[in-house]
Design an enzyme around this catalytic site. Structure first.
Site, PDB file in Angstrom:
ATOM      1  CB  CYS A   1      -9.449  -1.823  15.240  1.00 44.88           C
ATOM      2  SG  CYS A   1      -9.388  -0.221  16.076  1.00 44.88           S
TER       3      CYS A   1
ATOM      4  CG  HIS B   1      -0.819 -12.013  18.280  1.00 45.61           C
ATOM      5  ND1 HIS B   1       0.076 -11.095  18.793  1.00 45.61           N
ATOM      6  CD2 HIS B   1      -1.886 -12.020  19.130  1.00 45.61           C
ATOM      7  CE1 HIS B   1      -0.440 -10.579  19.904  1.00 45.61           C
ATOM      8  NE2 HIS B   1      -1.630 -11.110  20.124  1.00 45.61           N
TER       9      HIS B   1
ATOM     10  CG  HIS C   1     -16.988  -6.761  -3.767  1.00 37.59           C
ATOM     11  ND1 HIS C   1     -17.363  -5.729  -4.602  1.00 37.59           N
ATOM     12  CD2 HIS C   1     -17.705  -7.856  -4.161  1.00 37.59           C
ATOM     13  CE1 HIS C   1     -18.273  -6.168  -5.461  1.00 37.59           C
ATOM     14  NE2 HIS C   1     -18.499  -7.450  -5.218  1.00 37.59           N
TER      15      HIS C   1
ATOM     16  CG  HIS D   1     -16.594  11.531   4.017  1.00 30.61           C
ATOM     17  ND1 HIS D   1     -17.947  11.806   3.914  1.00 30.61           N
ATOM     18  CD2 HIS D   1     -15.951  12.713   3.829  1.00 30.61           C
ATOM     19  CE1 HIS D   1     -18.109  13.093   3.668  1.00 30.61           C
ATOM     20  NE2 HIS D   1     -16.922  13.671   3.611  1.00 30.61           N
TER      21      HIS D   1
ATOM     22  CG  ASN E   1     -11.130   3.873  13.667  1.00 30.59           C
ATOM     23  OD1 ASN E   1     -11.778   2.837  13.740  1.00 30.59           O
ATOM     24  ND2 ASN E   1      -9.836   3.918  13.955  1.00 30.59           N
TER      25      ASN E   1
END
Length: 466
Positions: free
Chosen positions: A190, A269, A354, A387, A391
């Site tokens: 991801c 990593h 943000h 929501h 994902n």
């Protein structure tokens, strides 16, 4: 006679002074020319060695068609009708959904609406074409980008890596140039969206006047798990359709129209640690069914990776007061005693306006909300993205940025922190600076939030009953 000799001596003295002056003047002029040349050379060196700016001109996110929507009731009905799942697995998936933070409008690809899911190569390619081509078309509509002017193409998709590659599929579809530099990243989880941006950044440093296109997605069709291992059932409940297309450039002509400029990108990593390496792991279960296993140690490992990441990021973005406090705490814990002082978490609210936290799940957002001492509004974009869209893997950060824009909160000079986690285990951070006021810009019709942003934010209960 004495008077004449006196005036002659004065005249000779003046000539000597003039000669000395001219000699000194030439010498100083020579030194000045040398110094000026050195300064010019140093200036040119600094100018030429300065990193090329990386502009984010614009981006687009895939908005799934309503026919792909999967309400909780539909998801659970299909799970009960699946012969592979036993009652325990069905109940477990229901409990996960109830606490997931997902809403009723998330989407799964058409192949997953069959019972059982149609996990064929053709179906997977169809999903990839739907997501990627739709997203690119939206980006072209927003920017007027001619894809024949794209010099670099980077595609990241972790779990679906066909031959020819997805990048080749795009080149073929849009008839891109034969010398386009194309890359296809797979298996990187991801966090691969920011890895793609990092690759483009490096390429733009050595290739001037270039445009780059980054595609981030995850193909769900071939990765539906039909077994009964709890650790492998979690992705079924959380992962949904999604994708993003990002237009990056180092060309000066895009400087005025670019939305953002990349300021920092830090990669961490943890693959050298066995627990971290295996915490998100694709394998077969005891019955030979392939799935993605999520370890119970995932949150702990993610926390360690984040700590390592912000240790490198902090000095680049934090004010001196926060850096000093962090350094003192780190010294005391390492040199004296770990019990003497708790780890100091810097106040990143002093550095960023943000936050786009990977919407990997409710627990991820909750953990960063608490540990970074963020406000509810700081994590609103992440919670609402989870929501509304679920994902969406590496593209989730772009849905979150689109949410902030759609809410009219982005202003010139604002700094955005994108935080991504992925298998391996990796934690990556990107810092963007807004280049122009976006707070009064109308929501583009191609925005994934165009028809629903007015309904958000919504209150998300800890447990949804259905």
């Amino acid at each position: 006679m004495a008077i004449i000799e006196f005036f002659i001596s004065i005249f000779l003295s003046m000539e000597e002074v003039r000669g000395l002056f001219e000699t000194e003047l030439h010498r100083h002029v020579g030194v000045g020319v040398v110094l000026a040349s050195l300064i010019m050379v140093m200036y040119m060196y600094l100018f030429m060695s300065r990193p090329a700016p990386v502009y984010l001109v614009d981006f687009a996110c895939f908005k799934p068609p309503s026919t792909c929507r999967v309400p909780f009731s539909t998801f659970m009905e299909h799970s009960r009708l699946m012969e592979n799942f036993n009652n325990t697995s069905v109940e477990f998936q229901q409990k996960i959904l109830q606490r997931s933070g997902l809403g009723e409008e998330t989407a799964l690809p058409p192949a997953n609406h069959f019972i059982p899911p149609k996990q064929t190569m053709d179906a997977a390619r169809a999903e990839a074409e739907l997501v990627i081509f739709s997203t690119i078309d939206d980006l072209v509509a927003r920017t007027g980008l001619d894809l024949k002017n794209v010099d670099m193409l980077v595609v990241n998709c972790s779990l679906f890596s066909p031959t020819p590659s997805l990048s080749a599929m795009i080149v073929n579809k849009y008839k891109m140039r034969s010398n386009v530099k194309s890359y296809n990243l797979s298996g990187m989880g991801c966090s691969a969206g920011l890895l793609s941006v990092d690759l483009v950044r490096d390429l733009l440093q050595v290739h001037p006047k270039c445009n780059a296109l980054v595609i981030s997605t995850e193909i769900i069709t071939p990765n539906w798990y039909a077994g009964n291992e709890r650790a492998m059932l979690l992705p079924n409940c959380l992962f949904r359709m999604g994708g993003a297309a990002v237009f990056l450039s180092n060309q000066k002509i895009h400087r005025s129209r670019a939305k953002y400029e990349l300021k920092h990108l830090i990669r961490t990593h943890k693959g050298q640690d066995d627990r971290a390496y295996r915490c998100v792991y694709q394998e077969e279960d005891s019955e030979g069914i392939t799935g993605i296993s999520l370890s119970k140690d995932l949150m702990t490992i993610a926390g360690d990776a984040l700590t390592s990441n912000i240790t490198k990021l902090g000095p680049l973005v934090l004010p001196w007061s926060e850096q000093l406090r962090f350094a003192v705490a780190l010294f005391v814990r390492k040199a004296i005693s770990r019990q003497l002082m708790k780890p100091y978490i810097p106040d990143f609210k002093k550095a960023f306006d943000h936050y786009c936290i990977h919407a990997g799940g409710r627990a991820v957002i909750d953990e960063l909300h608490k540990n970074l001492h963020l406000t509810d509004q700081h994590v609103e974009a992440s919670r609402m993205t989870l929501h509304r869209f679920g994902n969406t893997s590496s593209s989730s950060l772009w849905y979150e940025l689109a949410y902030i824009e759609a809410k009219g909160r982005m202003k010139r000079g604002d700094r955005v922190w994108q935080i991504a986690f992925g298998s391996g285990f990796k934690c990556n951070s990107a810092v963007w600076k807004c280049r122009r006021n976006l707070d009064s810009t109308p929501v583009d019709s191609t925005s994934p939030w165009a028809d629903c942003v007015d309904r958000y934010p919504v209150v998300i209960p800890k447990v949804v009953n259905f």
